[in-house]
Write a protein that holds these residues in place. Structure first.
Motif, PDB file in Angstrom:
ATOM      1  N   LEU A   1       0.826  -1.195   0.000  1.00 28.23           N
ATOM      2  CA  LEU A   1       0.000   0.000   0.000  1.00 28.23           C
ATOM      3  C   LEU A   1       0.869   1.256   0.000  1.00 28.23           C
ATOM      4  N   ARG A   2       0.307   2.309  -0.557  1.00 27.29           N
ATOM      5  CA  ARG A   2       0.892   3.639  -0.479  1.00 27.29           C
ATOM      6  C   ARG A   2      -0.113   4.589   0.156  1.00 27.29           C
ATOM      7  N   ASP A   3       0.369   5.755   0.542  1.00 27.03           N
ATOM      8  CA  ASP A   3      -0.504   6.744   1.147  1.00 27.03           C
ATOM      9  C   ASP A   3      -1.679   7.058   0.218  1.00 27.03           C
ATOM     10  N   GLY A   4      -2.883   7.014   0.766  1.00 23.94           N
ATOM     11  CA  GLY A   4      -4.078   7.340  -0.002  1.00 23.94           C
ATOM     12  C   GLY A   4      -4.741   6.168  -0.683  1.00 23.94           C
ATOM     13  N   ASP A   5      -4.100   5.008  -0.701  1.00 19.35           N
ATOM     14  CA  ASP A   5      -4.702   3.834  -1.348  1.00 19.35           C
ATOM     15  C   ASP A   5      -5.942   3.374  -0.580  1.00 19.35           C
ATOM     16  N   LEU A   6      -6.936   2.904  -1.318  1.00 16.88           N
ATOM     17  CA  LEU A   6      -8.089   2.254  -0.707  1.00 16.88           C
ATOM     18  C   LEU A   6      -7.803   0.771  -0.549  1.00 16.88           C
ATOM     19  N   VAL A   7      -8.105   0.237   0.621  1.00 18.56           N
ATOM     20  CA  VAL A   7      -7.972  -1.187   0.881  1.00 18.56           C
ATOM     21  C   VAL A   7      -9.062  -1.928   0.115  1.00 18.56           C
ATOM     22  N   ASP A   8      -8.750  -3.137  -0.335  1.00 22.86           N
ATOM     23  CA  ASP A   8      -9.704  -3.970  -1.071  1.00 22.86           C
ATOM     24  C   ASP A   8     -10.788  -4.454  -0.109  1.00 22.86           C
ATOM     25  N   LEU A   9     -11.803  -3.621   0.057  1.00 18.01           N
ATOM     26  CA  LEU A   9     -12.881  -3.888   1.010  1.00 18.01           C
ATOM     27  C   LEU A   9     -14.203  -3.533   0.337  1.00 18.01           C
ATOM     28  N   PRO A  10     -14.793  -4.455  -0.393  1.00 17.90           N
ATOM     29  CA  PRO A  10     -16.009  -4.158  -1.156  1.00 17.90           C
ATOM     30  C   PRO A  10     -17.116  -3.574  -0.281  1.00 17.90           C
ATOM     31  N   GLY A  11     -17.739  -2.525  -0.793  1.00 20.19           N
ATOM     32  CA  GLY A  11     -18.851  -1.912  -0.092  1.00 20.19           C
ATOM     33  C   GLY A  11     -18.470  -0.919   0.980  1.00 20.19           C
ATOM     34  N   ARG A  12     -17.165  -0.776   1.272  1.00 19.43           N
ATOM     35  CA  ARG A  12     -16.702   0.162   2.296  1.00 19.43           C
ATOM     36  C   ARG A  12     -15.587   1.020   1.704  1.00 19.43           C
ATOM     37  N   LYS A  13     -15.228   2.102   2.405  1.00 15.85           N
ATOM     38  CA  LYS A  13     -14.107   2.944   1.995  1.00 15.85           C
ATOM     39  C   LYS A  13     -13.114   3.019   3.153  1.00 15.85           C
ATOM     40  N   LEU A  14     -12.080   2.201   3.063  1.00 13.36           N
ATOM     41  CA  LEU A  14     -11.032   2.134   4.079  1.00 13.36           C
ATOM     42  C   LEU A  14      -9.739   2.590   3.425  1.00 13.36           C
ATOM     43  N   ARG A  15      -9.262   3.774   3.806  1.00 12.30           N
ATOM     44  CA  ARG A  15      -8.137   4.407   3.117  1.00 12.30           C
ATOM     45  C   ARG A  15      -6.875   4.410   3.980  1.00 12.30           C
TER      46      ARG A  15
ATOM     47  N   PRO B   1       4.422   7.551   9.235  1.00 11.36           N
ATOM     48  CA  PRO B   1       5.710   7.004   9.670  1.00 11.36           C
ATOM     49  C   PRO B   1       6.162   7.596  10.995  1.00 11.36           C
ATOM     50  N   GLY B   2       7.068   6.876  11.643  1.00  4.78           N
ATOM     51  CA  GLY B   2       7.629   7.304  12.925  1.00  4.78           C
ATOM     52  C   GLY B   2       7.892   6.101  13.790  1.00  4.78           C
ATOM     53  N   HIS B   3       6.826   5.431  14.211  1.00  9.01           N
ATOM     54  CA  HIS B   3       6.978   4.190  14.980  1.00  9.01           C
ATOM     55  C   HIS B   3       7.672   3.133  14.128  1.00  9.01           C
ATOM     56  N   THR B   4       7.298   3.017  12.883  1.00 14.72           N
ATOM     57  CA  THR B   4       8.047   2.287  11.851  1.00 14.72           C
ATOM     58  C   THR B   4       7.995   3.143  10.596  1.00 14.72           C
ATOM     59  N   PRO B   5       8.901   2.908   9.642  1.00  8.10           N
ATOM     60  CA  PRO B   5       8.885   3.720   8.419  1.00  8.10           C
ATOM     61  C   PRO B   5       7.587   3.583   7.621  1.00  8.10           C
ATOM     62  N   GLY B   6       6.948   2.405   7.696  1.00  3.80           N
ATOM     63  CA  GLY B   6       5.756   2.175   6.904  1.00  3.80           C
ATOM     64  C   GLY B   6       4.482   2.072   7.712  1.00  3.80           C
ATOM     65  N   HIS B   7       4.464   2.635   8.912  1.00  4.90           N
ATOM     66  CA  HIS B   7       3.237   2.576   9.709  1.00  4.90           C
ATOM     67  C   HIS B   7       2.112   3.282   8.963  1.00  4.90           C
ATOM     68  N   ILE B   8       0.918   2.682   9.009  1.00  4.54           N
ATOM     69  CA  ILE B   8      -0.260   3.329   8.443  1.00  4.54           C
ATOM     70  C   ILE B   8      -1.392   3.344   9.461  1.00  4.54           C
ATOM     71  N   CYS B   9      -2.176   4.416   9.426  1.00  2.00           N
ATOM     72  CA  CYS B   9      -3.498   4.418  10.019  1.00  2.00           C
ATOM     73  C   CYS B   9      -4.490   4.120   8.896  1.00  2.00           C
ATOM     74  N   LEU B  10      -5.687   3.750   9.255  1.00  2.00           N
ATOM     75  CA  LEU B  10      -6.692   3.392   8.263  1.00  2.00           C
ATOM     76  C   LEU B  10      -7.978   4.145   8.562  1.00  2.00           C
ATOM     77  N   HIS B  11      -8.335   5.032   7.653  1.00  5.88           N
ATOM     78  CA  HIS B  11      -9.511   5.885   7.836  1.00  5.88           C
ATOM     79  C   HIS B  11     -10.721   5.200   7.217  1.00  5.88           C
ATOM     80  N   LEU B  12     -11.677   4.825   8.052  1.00  6.18           N
ATOM     81  CA  LEU B  12     -12.929   4.250   7.568  1.00  6.18           C
ATOM     82  C   LEU B  12     -13.852   5.421   7.240  1.00  6.18           C
ATOM     83  N   GLU B  13     -13.806   5.820   5.991  1.00  6.67           N
ATOM     84  CA  GLU B  13     -14.424   7.083   5.597  1.00  6.67           C
ATOM     85  C   GLU B  13     -15.947   7.049   5.668  1.00  6.67           C
ATOM     86  N   ASP B  14     -16.541   5.859   5.592  1.00  2.77           N
ATOM     87  CA  ASP B  14     -18.000   5.782   5.643  1.00  2.77           C
ATOM     88  C   ASP B  14     -18.525   5.691   7.073  1.00  2.77           C
ATOM     89  N   ALA B  15     -17.646   5.852   8.068  1.00  2.00           N
ATOM     90  CA  ALA B  15     -18.102   5.686   9.457  1.00  2.00           C
ATOM     91  C   ALA B  15     -17.445   6.643  10.449  1.00  2.00           C
TER      92      ALA B  15
END
Length: 344
Positions: free
Chosen positions: A160-174, A179-193
């Motif tokens: 994944l890269r910044d801004g990518d949507l996770v493969d989650l049909p019917g939902r929007k999980l971005r 980075p900081g805790h690890t170089p590739g740490h991500i949070c995941l924004h559940l935009e529909d909730a």
């Protein structure tokens, strides 16, 4: 919904509403107690956010916890890992074996997983011994502080890269690169909730470890990256309204932006104390000497050797940020590396 931190024995799987569930998964021997693994509903099977530690008790808790919520681990569609640490990515491979799920993580952490897989045990020991020596640890302390070579997690199938949507049909999980805790740490924004899965980036009571490895690197600045990432999470709230935080440890809490501001303030105070400490010292200090003078959750003399090693990594990250800001300098041509305030 908000749930206070309790011992693992008192934790239970929860239906958080809106097609989101949480399952506490134990971390054997860790004071953290457990990882909160989340499941997000989709028509093609749930997607997990993190997976927990690779241990039989953890697998039983994960699979049994999902079953208690009416979910089947064999039907999991995918596992998106907030970062590669073993209490988050450890069981992802076993979930994949059980269900055929894909595994996704940020490309920067995926690169680290490949490096860990290729790294031989003797190389790990030599690397750590030299890193500790350059930080100023004496040989006996360095041997004790090295710790065991970590077992690499399963290789991700998707990066994944910044801004990518996770493969989650019917939902929007971005994916939000934090980075900081690890170089590739991500949070995941559940935009529909109006929710954000924060991994270890924003926790309600403690702060995540942010360190530099090797300690004396001058080409990275993970603490500055972390502080910038806190601002990114706050900006999401400014754009979308208050977001409920679903962290990987402790408890669920509202208003992630308010907590992000508290964590930033904590580190800015720590940086100022460290700058003042160096200003008062007439002689340059090693990373190990600085770590021994800083304030931790227990006195330096009471820290086990491996935790001293982690403290040195965090001290190094704060020193590097002060260096990048022009408040201190590293002394050229000395081994172990030493730092001093510019006005001393």
């Amino acid at each position: 919904m908000k749930s206070r931190r309790r011992p693992y024995a008192e934790q239970r799987p929860q239906d958080l509403g809106g097609g989101v569930w949480s399952v506490p998964v134990p971390i054997p021997g860790s004071p953290l107690g457990y990882t909160l693994v989340y499941a997000v509903e989709s028509p093609k099977g749930p997607v997990l956010v993190d997976a927990g530690w690779n241990h039989p008790d953890a697998w039983e808790a994960l699979s049994g916890g999902l079953a208690a919520l009416g979910l089947d681990v064999n039907a999991v569609r995918g596992v998106v890992v907030t970062h590669f640490h073993p209490d988050h990515a450890g069981l992802a491979g076993q979930v994949k074996e059980a269900s055929g799920a894909w595994i996704a993580m940020h490309e920067d952490d995926a690169a680290l997983v490949r490096l860990m897989t290729e790294y031989v045990a003797t190389g790990h020991d030599d690397f750590h011994a030299d890193m500790l020596r350059r930080a100023g640890a004496d040989p006996g302390e360095a041997r004790q502080a090295m710790g065991e070579r970590p077992t690499p997690p399963a290789q991700p199938d998707r990066e994944l890269r910044d801004g990518d949507l996770v493969d989650l049909p019917g939902r929007k999980l971005r994916a939000v690169h934090t980075p900081g805790h690890t170089p590739g740490h991500i949070c995941l924004h559940l935009e529909d909730a109006d929710r954000i899965f924060t991994g270890d980036h924003v926790l309600p009571d403690i702060t995540p470890h942010v360190g530099i490895y090797p300690y004396d690197r001058d080409d990275v600045d993970p603490l500055s990256d972390f502080l910038d990432s806190l601002d990114r999470v706050s900006d999401l709230s400014s754009l979308n309204g208050p977001l409920d935080a679903l962290p990987a440890h402790e408890w669920i809490f509202p208003d992630v932006a308010a907590r992000a501001a508290e964590i930033r303030h904590h580190h800015e105070e720590k940086l100022e104390r460290l700058r003042a400490l160096l200003t008062r010292r007439p002689q340059p200090l090693t990373i190990w000497e600085v770590a021994a003078m800083m304030t931790w959750n227990r006195p330096w003399d009471d820290l086990p050797p491996t935790l001293r090693g982690m403290a040195a990594g965090e001290a190094a990250a704060h020193l590097r940020t002060l260096e990048a800001r022009g408040a201190i300098r590293r002394v050229a041509g000395v081994d172990p590396v030493r730092f001093q305030a510019l006005d001393s």
